[in-house]
Design a protein around this motif. Structure first.
Motif, short mmCIF file in Angstrom:
data_model
loop_
_atom_site.label_atom_id
_atom_site.label_comp_id
_atom_site.label_asym_id
_atom_site.label_seq_id
_atom_site.Cartn_x
_atom_site.Cartn_y
_atom_site.Cartn_z
N GLN A 108 -8.49 4.51 -11.14
CA GLN A 108 -9.83 4.12 -10.68
C GLN A 108 -10.46 5.18 -9.79
O GLN A 108 -11.65 5.46 -9.89
CB GLN A 108 -9.77 2.78 -9.94
N LEU A 109 -9.65 5.77 -8.91
CA LEU A 109 -10.20 6.79 -8.02
C LEU A 109 -10.59 8.04 -8.80
O LEU A 109 -11.62 8.67 -8.50
CB LEU A 109 -9.19 7.12 -6.91
N LEU A 145 0.84 -1.21 0.00
CA LEU A 145 0.00 0.00 0.00
C LEU A 145 0.87 1.26 0.00
O LEU A 145 0.56 2.24 -0.68
CB LEU A 145 -0.94 -0.01 1.21
N TYR A 149 -4.57 2.19 -9.42
CA TYR A 149 -5.03 2.81 -8.17
C TYR A 149 -5.51 4.24 -8.42
O TYR A 149 -6.64 4.60 -8.10
CB TYR A 149 -3.89 2.78 -7.14
N PRO A 154 -8.38 6.14 0.13
CA PRO A 154 -9.71 5.68 0.54
C PRO A 154 -9.64 4.82 1.80
O PRO A 154 -8.67 4.08 1.99
CB PRO A 154 -10.19 4.84 -0.64
N ALA A 155 -10.67 4.93 2.60
CA ALA A 155 -10.75 4.11 3.81
C ALA A 155 -11.98 3.21 3.80
O ALA A 155 -11.94 2.10 4.29
CB ALA A 155 -10.76 4.99 5.04
N SER A 156 -13.06 3.70 3.22
CA SER A 156 -14.32 2.95 3.26
C SER A 156 -14.26 1.71 2.38
O SER A 156 -13.48 1.64 1.43
CB SER A 156 -15.47 3.85 2.79
N ASN A 201 -7.82 1.43 1.93
CA ASN A 201 -8.45 0.50 0.99
C ASN A 201 -8.10 0.94 -0.43
O ASN A 201 -8.53 2.00 -0.87
CB ASN A 201 -9.98 0.50 1.18
N SER A 202 -7.34 0.13 -1.13
CA SER A 202 -6.88 0.52 -2.47
C SER A 202 -7.99 0.42 -3.51
O SER A 202 -7.89 1.00 -4.58
CB SER A 202 -5.74 -0.40 -2.91
N HIS A 203 -9.05 -0.32 -3.19
CA HIS A 203 -10.11 -0.60 -4.16
C HIS A 203 -9.57 -1.22 -5.44
O HIS A 203 -10.12 -1.03 -6.52
CB HIS A 203 -10.94 0.65 -4.46
N ASP A 204 -8.49 -1.97 -5.31
CA ASP A 204 -7.99 -2.75 -6.43
C ASP A 204 -7.82 -4.18 -5.95
O ASP A 204 -7.76 -4.44 -4.75
CB ASP A 204 -6.65 -2.17 -6.91
N LEU A 205 -7.77 -5.11 -6.90
CA LEU A 205 -7.62 -6.52 -6.56
C LEU A 205 -6.12 -6.83 -6.55
O LEU A 205 -5.54 -7.18 -7.58
CB LEU A 205 -8.37 -7.38 -7.58
N SER A 256 -7.44 -6.03 -0.89
CA SER A 256 -7.54 -4.62 -1.29
C SER A 256 -7.17 -3.68 -0.15
O SER A 256 -6.76 -2.55 -0.38
CB SER A 256 -8.98 -4.29 -1.71
N TYR A 272 -0.35 -1.74 -11.14
CA TYR A 272 -1.18 -1.51 -9.94
C TYR A 272 -1.17 -0.03 -9.55
O TYR A 272 -2.20 0.51 -9.15
CB TYR A 272 -0.67 -2.36 -8.78
N LEU A 330 1.83 1.98 -3.44
CA LEU A 330 0.75 2.57 -4.25
C LEU A 330 0.57 4.04 -3.92
O LEU A 330 0.34 4.87 -4.81
CB LEU A 330 -0.57 1.83 -3.98
N LEU A 346 -16.49 2.38 -2.79
CA LEU A 346 -16.04 3.51 -3.61
C LEU A 346 -17.09 4.61 -3.65
O LEU A 346 -16.79 5.75 -3.96
CB LEU A 346 -15.76 3.04 -5.04
#
Lengths: 248, 280
Positions: A43-44, A11, A40, A77-79, B109-113, B103, A36, A14, A82
């Protein structure tokens, strides 16, 4: 290296694109890590474009993406969903555009409408049931998607023009600060610009105060006759706009 | 007593995507089941659930998630499982699936796989998390093999060996994504036919077929193209080895008209019929 250490390190890689990949990956792992890292952020940013569609149109691709990547860099992001990632983006926008208040207000409107879109369902009061109501005790209960936004600009007109594919007006300040109420009717989110007087009545009504007490409070400010007229007007509008779920 | 098995479902389906909502509500779409992305419907109300309630009256639904993070070293989030269980209670799906990946760790939370190292510790962690999730959801879980873009120096086993041991220890099932096998094989240097030979075919309940794109240094699992010929070939190889299975086209970007996806699904039906007849 434990799994937790590996995942924490991944993480970190990323979140900080400048960080060296280290030795956890097999040969050529950097190329895979790049996939990756790109996914990351991409997508956000795509998530923000989806939630802030009219803001995106107002700013254009380049300025929107710059703002979105700026937000992503400071807001991991934490939740689990999305769907909540858009929280706080309007504040980021306000910081980036301090001299263009309409930008953050369009953002706030986008977000409020998005929340209303999949917010809780509610039945809407049938006006025919009004005859049975004891108005001395009656309390208005609004649909749960109702939200109120302070506005200083014509952000509502800009939003509407963008959404309708019409000529978009230039940004301008309102003669007086106002408010926008957002709510959902059936499956369709709505918004309307309102004046400060209606806002005051709406804030009283949504506080759980009885409608009779609301009328008393208005009477203290504008006189009994005007208060009765205004309260009746607001009630009629709120009913017509299907904002009231029940009168208990 | 919660069920410990998943009854197989034989058929061909598509994912429910926003551009096709109206057709699903108003037309006799010729699919045998519909897959939903669970998180898109884990909302309070509004149009998504309105559509879903109508679709589930017409087709069996498979729930497919992207946010469980079954490989997280610190477990699966309780608030996520509460919401997922609530949706399952509403939908009554054929099954609930997610990915063999992670994730999130702690509060990021990366929201990626993201890829898991193929180690004993990761296997222990995944199995512990699966058993917990299956307890909460009161049903066996279905897990999908992910697309991966790198491998770890600490890897101790192949992905198919990992899957086999995972299903043996937990009783979970598999969603075999044939495109992911192809993509991961190309990126990480294994033969996808070795993967097919090693995967526990009796645990497969669902098949994903999707398209990919060529990135700068890797094949990317973009789901924005038609299924490629090598992936159809892999599908033809594995299909006769499976029992009754739910196969579908998975398209998430550059989404074409529904008719185009139905034509692609017809290819899957034809291949399945041909290889089944040939094997008989």
């Amino acid at each position: 290296m434990t799994l937790a250490e590996l995942q924490r390190g991944f993480l970190d890689l990323l979140l900080d694109p400048s960080r060296d990949p280290g030795t956890a990956f097999d040969a050529d792992g950097a190329a895979g890590l790049a996939v990756y890292r790109n996914a990351y952020g991409a997508q956000l940013v795509a998530c923000l474009k989806d939630s802030y569609e009219r803001l995106w149109a107002w700013l254009g691709d380049e300025r929107f993406e710059a703002a979105a990547y700026h937000h992503v860099a400071g807001h991991p992001p934490a939740s689990w969903t999305l769907g909540e990632y858009g929280i706080g983006f309007a504040e980021t926008i306000a910081g980036l555009y301090p001299d263009d208040p309409e930008v953050a207000e369009i953002a706030a409107l986008d977000w409020a409408l998005r929340r209303a879109f999949d917010g809780p369902d509610a039945s809407v009061l049938d006006p025919a049931s009004l005859v049975a109501i004891d108005w001395d005790e009656a309390v208005l209960r609004f649909v749960p998607t109702l939200d109120l936004l302070p506005v200083h600009t014509n952000c509502g007109a800009i939003w509407t023009a963008i959404a309708g594919g019409e000529t978009v007006p230039a940004a301008e300040h309102l003669p007086q600060p106002g408010w926008i109420r957002v709510w959902r009717v059936g499956l369709q989110p709505h918004f309307a610009t309102i004046e400060t007087e209606e806002l005051a009545a709406l804030q009283l009504a949504t506080s759980g105060m009885s409608f009779a007490r609301l009328c008393d409070r208005l009477a203290g400010e504008i006189g009994v006759e005007a208060a009765v007229e205004k309260a009746g007007q607001y009630l009629a509008v709120w009913l017509q706009d299907q904002m009231i779920a029940e009168i208990a | 007593m919660p069920p410990k098995t998943i009854t197989p479902f034989q058929g061909f389906g598509l994912g429910l995507r926003i551009p096709h909502f109206q057709q699903y509500l108003s037309e006799p779409v010729p699919v045998d089941f519909v897959e939903i992305i669970s998180e898109n419907f884990m909302v309070a109300g509004g149009r998504p659930l309105h559509v879903l309630d109508q679709v589930r009256e017409r087709w069996p639904i498979a729930m497919h998630g992207v946010s469980m993070s079954i490989g997280s070293a610190d477990g699966v989030r309780a608030d996520y499982l509460v919401r997922l269980k609530a949706l399952a209670d509403r939908v009554r799906p054929l099954w609930i699936s997610d990915h063999l990946s992670w994730s999130r760790l702690e509060h990021v939370n990366s929201h990626d796989l993201l890829p898991l190292p193929l180690t004993d510790e990761a296997l222990d962690t995944v199995c512990r998390n699966i058993l917990h999730v299956q307890d909460v959801l009161e049903r066996p879980l279905v897990l999908e093999n992910p697309s991966t873009y790198l491998t770890f120096v600490d890897d101790q086993m192949t992905e198919w060996a990992f899957l086999a041991e995972m299903t043996r220890r937990t009783g979970c099932y598999l969603l075999l994504d044939v495109n992911n096998i192809y993509v991961s094989g190309a990126n990480n240097g294994f033969d996808p036919y070795d993967y097919l030979a090693g995967v526990p075919a009796d645990r497969v309940r669902q098949i994903h077929l999707a398209g990919h794109s060529q990135g700068r240094d890797r094949l990317i699992d973009t789901h924005d193209q038609p299924v490629s010929d090598p992936v159809w070939d892999l599908f033809a190889r594995i299909y006769p080895r499976l029992g009754p299975v739910a196969a579908m086209i998975e398209r998430d970007d550059n989404i074409p008209a529904l008719d185009a996806l139905l034509e692609e699904l017809a290819i899957a039906r034809r291949i399945a019929a041909n290889v089944t007849a040939a094997a008989a």
